[in-house]
Write a protein that holds these residues in place. Structure first.
Motif, PDB file in Angstrom:
ATOM      1  N   GLN A  36      49.702  31.718  87.204  1.00 61.32           N
ATOM      2  CA  GLN A  36      50.536  32.151  88.294  1.00 61.32           C
ATOM      3  C   GLN A  36      50.806  33.848  87.844  1.00 61.32           C
ATOM      4  OE1 GLN A  36      53.095  30.186  90.558  1.00 61.32           O
ATOM      5  NE2 GLN A  36      53.830  31.874  91.625  1.00 61.32           N
ATOM      6  N   GLU A  86      43.453  33.250  94.059  1.00 64.43           N
ATOM      7  CA  GLU A  86      44.257  32.378  95.013  1.00 64.43           C
ATOM      8  C   GLU A  86      43.959  31.105  94.558  1.00 64.43           C
ATOM      9  OE1 GLU A  86      47.131  33.760  96.338  1.00 64.43           O
ATOM     10  OE2 GLU A  86      46.811  32.057  97.651  1.00 64.43           O
ATOM     11  N   ARG A 125      46.593  29.252  92.694  1.00 63.20           N
ATOM     12  CA  ARG A 125      47.907  29.320  93.304  1.00 63.20           C
ATOM     13  C   ARG A 125      47.811  28.187  94.323  1.00 63.20           C
ATOM     14  NH1 ARG A 125      51.732  31.694  96.510  1.00 63.20           N
ATOM     15  NH2 ARG A 125      50.226  32.520  97.739  1.00 63.20           N
ATOM     16  N   SER A 126      46.996  28.234  95.418  1.00 62.81           N
ATOM     17  CA  SER A 126      46.934  27.437  96.439  1.00 62.81           C
ATOM     18  C   SER A 126      45.814  26.739  96.703  1.00 62.81           C
ATOM     19  CB  SER A 126      47.432  28.313  97.881  1.00 62.81           C
ATOM     20  OG  SER A 126      46.350  29.323  97.920  1.00 62.81           O
ATOM     21  N   GLY A 127      44.733  26.876  95.936  1.00 64.85           N
ATOM     22  CA  GLY A 127      43.361  26.104  96.176  1.00 64.85           C
ATOM     23  C   GLY A 127      43.318  25.285  95.097  1.00 64.85           C
ATOM     24  N   ARG A 169      44.879  24.534  91.717  1.00 63.87           N
ATOM     25  CA  ARG A 169      46.308  24.965  91.223  1.00 63.87           C
ATOM     26  C   ARG A 169      47.004  23.845  90.393  1.00 63.87           C
ATOM     27  NH1 ARG A 169      45.472  22.553  96.150  1.00 63.87           N
ATOM     28  NH2 ARG A 169      46.552  20.622  96.711  1.00 63.87           N
TER      29      ARG A 169
END
Ligand SMILES: Nc1ncnc2c1ncn2[C@@H]1O[C@H](COP(=O)(O)OP(=O)(O)OP(=O)(O)O)[C@@H](O)[C@H]1O
Ligand SMILES: [Mg+2]
Length: 559
Positions: free
Chosen positions: A336, A357, A360-362, A365
């Motif tokens: 992050q 990403e 973070r959200s994929g 994570r």
């Protein structure tokens, strides 16, 4: 009292003893080292005389050139030209030999070779000689009985090589040819303290190799799918651990084949896909012993493995951001933190930010956060089963970094097993990293066991070739084909290259047929597990021996 001596056309009688000489009029183009040890009888008395006189190098060069000219003349006249070729070499090898002689890596020798069978009757002496001649013929030799020349064949060597001898007594051989006749050496390797690697396919003698006794502790195993690489590697691991109970083992296991074995050995397993066993933070600088600059370089390598399509300017941007992160960022950054830095940077980093990403959200994570996996066991594996194929090189790279750091910080001997290593040869940077690992593990008593389907994957780039050169032992299990590059790189002979696609598979035989290159030796070996080893590995690797195949099927065929 003098014993009566009688010369017969084909043998010599001295008192009650008969001596039957046998010479060799022609050698085959290739012989296995130590062939004499295999053809000499073990139950009969035999005398072997081998004399070697070095030919001065100027004369040797002239001989090689002469042989080449003769071979060329024979080729152009289409005939075989009788027995005129002084040197038993063909035109092409005469030219190679010419270079070797000029460089003094080979010399030429005038070699006298004579076999004499001894017995108390004429019939026995002759029949022993006939059997020996058959064995020589089977290897491609042309044996010759020196009829009416028995006395000249039997006179003792006078050490100057000037005594009269029958035709077929003297040969001109290069150093390698002479060395192949040393009767007591053969291709057996028996290193004290070594582990059993396999049984010779020609006569089942065992070969023991001590990994820790050589300049590199790293070995490679190559073979097609189902050829028995993982099984052989596991077998070598347990045999090594038996001798060195303090051995630390780390396994990079893309297909999740070793988890049960590791658990059976009291070790622990980290499962990347579901996070079982804890998280490994790819950015944790503990893996480089706190060396943040080195860590930044490795992070660059792992991210490039994840984003192979990344453009040059993005690589530059990413490298800059990663360096900053390790210079100024938190002691232990997370993914992050990396994403945030990229966003702060703006500019060319837009697409980078989108790519990151995924942390973070994929799908990646779960990797975002501090390291929580801290196994203390001496055996650990990381199981990558369930990881999407395009993410495997990335996972393998940060786990390689982690495993390397872990082994570097532990005492005692260690082995790092990397299965499906071709995944790391897909990208130049990960291959370079793997090469560095192989070169450096030695400094902390470690070796790599590298498993892959084809050596060709590592022959494309310099880093791959460097890696292969640093493997002390390389085993080839069945290969569907042996490329010209592989043959040249490993010095695999034509006969070996023809045999490897036919090497038998464990599912057919219950053992694995393989060709080992140990240092300079080439050893065709059966990799055989004892019944307890097989039962343990079968349970631990979750496999079963093919139906109807016994454990004790003797190795047949081979080279
Ligand atoms: N030396 C051996 N003795 C007895 N059985 C063996 C031996 N080697 C392998 N086997 C058996 O043969 C099968 C295939 O072996 P293994 O999985 O090790 O092949 P592999 O080369 O690793 O294949 P892949 O590339 O698909 O991973 C397994 O079921 C294993 O138990
Ligand atoms: Mg395997």
């Amino acid at each position: 009292m003098t014993r009566s001596q009688t010369e017969y056309p084909e043998l010599w009688q001295a008192g009650q003893s008969y001596r039957a000489p046998l010479l060799v009029s022609q050698f085959p183009s290739e012989v296995p080292f130590g062939f004499l040890g295999h053809i000499l009888p073990t139950q009969e008395t035999l005398e072997l005389a081998l004399e070697a006189h070095r030919i001065p190098s100027s004369e040797a060069l002239a001989l090689v050139h002469g042989a080449r000219a003769v071979a060329e003349a024979e080729l152009s006249s289409g005939g075989n030209g009788g027995q005129t070729a002084e040197l038993e070499v063909e035109r092409a090898s005469a030219s190679d030999l010419g270079h070797a002689v000029a460089l003094r890596t080979q010399e030429l020798w005038k070699v006298g070779l004579r076999f004499v069978t001894l017995a108390s009757s004429r019939v026995q002496a002759k029949s022993a000689r006939a059997r020996l001649a058959e064995r020589l013929t089977a290897l491609g030799f042309k044996p010759r009985v020196p009829r009416y020349e028995v006395r000249a064949a039997l006179v003792p060597p006078d050490l100057t090589a000037s005594e009269p001898r029958p035709a077929g007594y003297w040969h001109t051989l290069p150093t390698d040819g002479l060395a192949s006749m040393f009767p007591f050496g053969d291709e057996t390797v028996l290193e004290p303290g070594g582990v059993l690697v396999g049984l010779s396919l020609s006569d089942a003698h065992p070969v023991f190799v001590d990994r820790w006794a050589h300049a590199s502790y790293s070995w490679g195993l190559f073979g097609t799918t189902g050829s028995g690489k993982s099984f052989a590697a596991a077998l070598l691991l347990i045999r090594t651990r038996w001798f060195r109970p303090d051995l630390s083992i780390a396994i990079l296991d893309p297909l999740g084949e070793y988890s049960r074995l590791v658990e059976a050995l009291g070790g622990s397993v980290i499962r990347v896909a579901d996070g079982e066993g804890g998280r490994l933070n790819p950015l944790d600088p503990v893996t480089t012993g706190g060396d943040r600059r080195e860590k930044a370089a490795r992070v660059g390598t792992m991210l490039r493995a994840l984003f192979p399509s990344i453009r040059d300017e993005e690589v530059a941007e990413l490298d800059a951001v990663v360096s900053q992160l390790f210079e100024r960022g938190p002691a232990v950054p997370t993914l992050q933190d990396l994403g945030e830095r990229v966003l702060e940077n703006g500019g060319a980093a837009k697409r980078l930010a989108t790519l990151l990403e995924v942390f973070r959200s994929g799908s990646l994570r779960a990797l975002n956060g501090p390291t929580t996996a801290r196994p203390t066991e001496s055996v650990v594996s990381v199981d990558f089963r369930g990881v999407p194929d395009d993410q495997l090189p990335f996972h393998l790279t940060y786990v390689l970094d982690w495993a390397y750091g872990r082994l570097a910080s532990r005492p005692g001997p260690k082995l790092l097993l990397v299965d499906e290593a071709h995944l790391l040869a897909r990208h130049a940077t990960t291959e370079e990293f793997l090469d560095r690992v192989v070169r450096h593990v030695r400094h902390f008593d470690g070796g790599v066991v590298l498993l892959s389907q084809s050596p060709d994957d590592f022959l494309v780039r310099p880093a791959g070739r460097s890696l292969l050169r640093n493997l002390y032992a390389t085993a080839f299990l069945r290969l569907p084909e042996v490329s010209v590059e592989t043959r040249a790189f490993f010095g695999i002979t034509e006969a070996e290259a023809e045999w490897l696609p036919r090497a038998r598979l464990p599912r057919e035989t219950g053992y694995t047929e393989s060709l080992w290159r140990v240092g300079e030796l080439h050893l065709p070996l059966a990799i055989v597990a004892s019944t307890p080893e097989f039962e343990f590995l079968e349970g631990a690797l979750g496999r079963s021996r093919p139906e109807g195949v016994g454990v004790a099927a003797p190795p047949k065929g081979g080279l």
